[in-house]
Design an enzyme around this catalytic site. Structure first.
Site, PDB file in Angstrom:
ATOM      1  N   SER A 141      32.762  38.926  42.894  1.00 52.79           N
ATOM      2  CA  SER A 141      31.958  37.720  43.453  1.00 52.79           C
ATOM      3  C   SER A 141      33.065  36.494  43.480  1.00 52.79           C
ATOM      4  CB  SER A 141      30.625  37.547  42.963  1.00 52.79           C
ATOM      5  OG  SER A 141      30.165  36.009  43.299  1.00 52.79           O
ATOM      6  N   TYR A 154      26.033  34.941  35.360  1.00 56.67           N
ATOM      7  CA  TYR A 154      26.397  35.943  36.392  1.00 56.67           C
ATOM      8  C   TYR A 154      27.945  35.759  36.539  1.00 56.67           C
ATOM      9  CZ  TYR A 154      27.003  37.915  41.121  1.00 56.67           C
ATOM     10  OH  TYR A 154      27.461  38.481  42.259  1.00 56.67           O
TER      11      TYR A 154
END
Length: 270
Positions: A141, A154
């Site tokens: 990501s 995350y």
């Protein structure tokens, strides 16, 4: 003929979303695809969808954040297909909330899924990937470039995968395994997709209506290009590339930009 013809690809977390899109795209290009998820009914539905256009797929239920389950998945893949050319580590979850507000379970859930869920199947699959001089790809990501507010666990988990992929690339150089990592930009959210809330409970994600949101099919296309070209890394979108470059030049500038736009992250976390 596609370079992917007659290859065997395992895509973890392929019952929905990006993983499903990658699995379908690989099958369309001639791969035998092994689908994986924690709910057999969901991966069976994807299997049926692939078979409708003449593709070949197997559906194996396993929670890859558990080593024994990851080992079962790889062994079952070899039993079904006889080999393994590509492993796409897609499984993962996100979280919402500032660290001060998070239940301790949130960190454990995110790291178990995003880190262990990629490391365990990779470790077990390595001997089989070596035989084929194949590919191991990690779906990462833009949050791996610079930690994002409200997404600390995350971001940290995706940064951990970056370090893991870098080390693995060096370790497996002599075996000619291709290691790839795709930093995915903001992508469309499939209906009923969930995230871990600050209280540790799963909660639904709101649909993204921003025009700049990428389609899951675009992510799948970029993943396949990474495999075909045997590139190590790719960062999606011009903004993502600029962010990556700027963070290498001056992380402090990126930090200031994030502080200035922190309201946007707060709105998305609600």
């Amino acid at each position: 003929m596609s370079r992917l013809q007659h290859k065997v690809a395992l895509v973890t977390g392929s019952s929905q979303g990006i993983g499903k899109a990658i699995a379908i795209a690989l099958a369309q290009r001639g791969c035998t695809v092994v689908l994986n998820g924690r709910q057999q009914s969901k991966i069976d539905a994807v299997k049926a969808e692939i078979e409708q256009f003449g593709g070949q797929a197997y559906a194996i239920e396993a929670d890859v954040s558990n080593y024994s389950a990851a080992k079962y998945l790889i062994e079952k893949t070899i039993d079904c297909c006889g080999k393994l050319d590509f492993l796409i580590n897609n499984v993962g979850i996100s979280s919402r909330g500032y660290l001060a507000e998070l239940h301790p379970d949130v960190l454990q859930q995110v790291f178990n899924s995003n880190v262990n869920g990629s490391i365990f199947p990779t470790q077990v699959a390595l001997p089989h990937i070596r035989l084929q001089k194949g590919s191991i790809v990690f779906i990462s990501s833009l949050a791996a470039i610079h930690g994002l507010p409200g997404l600390a666990p995350y971001s940290a988990s995706k940064m951990a995968l970056q370090a893991f992929a870098e080390a693995l690339r060096i370790e497996e150089h002599a075996h000619q395994i291709h290691i790839g990592i795709l930093r995915v930009a903001k992508t469309a959210i499939e209906h009923q997709k969930q995230t871990v809330g600050a209280n540790g409970q799963m909660q639904p994600l709101r649909a993204r209506t921003d025009e700049k949101v990428l389609s899951m099919e675009r992510v799948a296309q970029d993943c396949i290009q990474l495999i075909e070209n045997r590139r190590f890394s790719q960062t999606q979108t011009l903004l993502g590339k600029l962010n990556h470059l700027l963070n290498r030049i001056s992380p402090r500038i990126v930090e200031r930009i994030l502080i200035k736009n922190i309201h946007r992250f707060k709105e998305e976390s609600q």
